[in-house]
Design a protein around this motif. Structure first.
Motif, PDB file in Angstrom:
ATOM      1  N   GLU A  15       0.861  -1.432  -0.123  1.00  0.00           N
ATOM      2  CA  GLU A  15      -0.080   0.123   0.131  1.00  0.00           C
ATOM      3  C   GLU A  15       0.917   1.230   0.022  1.00  0.00           C
ATOM      4  O   GLU A  15       0.549   1.998  -0.667  1.00  0.00           O
ATOM      5  CB  GLU A  15      -0.826   0.142   1.286  1.00  0.00           C
ATOM      6  CG  GLU A  15      -2.131  -1.121   1.088  1.00  0.00           C
ATOM      7  CD  GLU A  15      -2.739  -1.075   2.310  1.00  0.00           C
ATOM      8  OE1 GLU A  15      -2.363  -0.707   3.389  1.00  0.00           O
ATOM      9  OE2 GLU A  15      -4.008  -1.550   2.129  1.00  0.00           O
ATOM     10  N   ASN A  75       2.283   1.676  -3.424  1.00  0.00           N
ATOM     11  CA  ASN A  75       1.277   2.018  -4.515  1.00  0.00           C
ATOM     12  C   ASN A  75       0.920   3.612  -4.195  1.00  0.00           C
ATOM     13  O   ASN A  75       0.722   4.529  -5.229  1.00  0.00           O
ATOM     14  CB  ASN A  75      -0.025   1.065  -4.156  1.00  0.00           C
ATOM     15  CG  ASN A  75      -1.207   1.426  -5.410  1.00  0.00           C
ATOM     16  OD1 ASN A  75      -0.757   1.231  -6.639  1.00  0.00           O
ATOM     17  ND2 ASN A  75      -2.298   1.724  -4.816  1.00  0.00           N
ATOM     18  N   ARG A  76       0.471   4.062  -2.957  1.00  0.00           N
ATOM     19  CA  ARG A  76       0.295   5.459  -2.838  1.00  0.00           C
ATOM     20  C   ARG A  76       1.407   6.311  -2.817  1.00  0.00           C
ATOM     21  O   ARG A  76       0.985   7.390  -3.543  1.00  0.00           O
ATOM     22  CB  ARG A  76      -0.229   5.628  -1.194  1.00  0.00           C
ATOM     23  CG  ARG A  76      -1.811   5.151  -0.950  1.00  0.00           C
ATOM     24  CD  ARG A  76      -2.150   5.596   0.459  1.00  0.00           C
ATOM     25  NE  ARG A  76      -1.149   5.453   1.592  1.00  0.00           N
ATOM     26  CZ  ARG A  76      -0.977   4.299   2.236  1.00  0.00           C
ATOM     27  NH1 ARG A  76      -1.951   3.235   2.045  1.00  0.00           N
ATOM     28  NH2 ARG A  76       0.007   3.871   2.980  1.00  0.00           N
ATOM     29  N   ASN A 110       1.685   6.596  -6.698  1.00  0.00           N
ATOM     30  CA  ASN A 110       0.414   7.488  -7.378  1.00  0.00           C
ATOM     31  C   ASN A 110       0.437   8.665  -6.923  1.00  0.00           C
ATOM     32  O   ASN A 110      -0.059   9.739  -7.824  1.00  0.00           O
ATOM     33  CB  ASN A 110      -0.837   6.719  -6.875  1.00  0.00           C
ATOM     34  CG  ASN A 110      -1.136   5.480  -7.475  1.00  0.00           C
ATOM     35  OD1 ASN A 110      -0.413   4.949  -8.428  1.00  0.00           O
ATOM     36  ND2 ASN A 110      -2.268   4.795  -6.844  1.00  0.00           N
ATOM     37  N   GLY A 111       1.136   9.268  -5.899  1.00  0.00           N
ATOM     38  CA  GLY A 111       1.027  10.621  -5.400  1.00  0.00           C
ATOM     39  C   GLY A 111       2.053  11.521  -6.074  1.00  0.00           C
ATOM     40  O   GLY A 111       2.116  12.669  -6.141  1.00  0.00           O
ATOM     41  N   SER A 151      -5.911   4.644  -4.955  1.00  0.00           N
ATOM     42  CA  SER A 151      -4.906   4.712  -4.053  1.00  0.00           C
ATOM     43  C   SER A 151      -5.374   3.295  -3.153  1.00  0.00           C
ATOM     44  O   SER A 151      -4.298   2.904  -2.390  1.00  0.00           O
ATOM     45  CB  SER A 151      -4.810   5.712  -2.856  1.00  0.00           C
ATOM     46  OG  SER A 151      -6.267   5.817  -2.181  1.00  0.00           O
TER      47      SER A 151
END
Length: 195
Positions: free
Chosen positions: A79, A82-83, A86-87, A172
């Motif tokens: 996680e 991934n977050r 993506n950010g 997210s």
């Protein structure tokens, strides 16, 4: 002799499908090219770890995201990557960014410019989770047809505790492959190549 062992009804691959090696072609060429660039980037990342003062922006971001997830385990690590990615990367289509229909960027290329399309996100997450200690056999870049929006799309699938989680640049949160009936898998790409 013919085997009398029955084939399992569902495979251990994402979406429970059976896979086979894809014929040589454009996907193999793209994957081999990005794999070669990722191998070259490993030296740049190692140099950055040794001397953070002279670290290019892409490698610095890569290490920041991987190191930020290093103390986490399992799903929390996934996680975080991934977050985090993506950010720091904004979506940009290949025509807009590269002037061609389909270009696959390496992780440091994507992070250096801060933009990319769905394949670029999936490739960068693949490299980061591999670098963070994820078993390569449990990481697969998936090229899918998203029937909900009628578009081809790329995501990363990560196996944890026998279940495949899907990392998508559009969300997210993580989804389980079984909860994505609108995804029709087309190809899986990993350290073994294209299937």
């Amino acid at each position: 002799p013919v085997s009398t062992t029955p084939m399992p009804a569902v495979s251990e691959e994402p979406f429970g499908l059976f896979t086979f090696r894809a014929p040589e072609g454009l996907l193999w060429t793209k994957w081999r090219g990005v794999e070669a660039r990722m191998r070259a980037e490993l030296k740049e990342i190692a140099d950055c770890e040794a001397d953070g003062e002279h670290c290019p922006a892409g490698a610095r971001k890569f290490l920041s995201l991987v190191n930020g997830a290093a103390d986490l385990k399992g799903r929390s690590r996934i996680e975080s990557i991934n977050r985090g990615l993506n950010g720091v990367v904004r979506y940009s289509g290949d025509y807009q960014q590269h002037g061609v229909a389909d270009f696959w960027s390496s992780p440091l290329e994507t992070l250096a410019v801060g933009s990319g399309d769905c394949e670029d996100y999936a490739i960068a997450k693949y490299a980061m989770l591999s670098s963070a200690g994820g078993p390569d056999g449990d990481l697969k870049i998936l090229l899918v047809r998203d029937k909900a929006v009628r578009q081809d799309h790329a995501v990363l699938a990560v196996r944890i505790d026998g279940r495949w989680l899907v990392l998508d640049n559009r969300y997210s949160t993580l989804s389980e492959a079984q909860d994505l009936p609108h995804f029709m898998p087309l190809f899986a790409i990993d350290q073994q190549g294209v299937s």
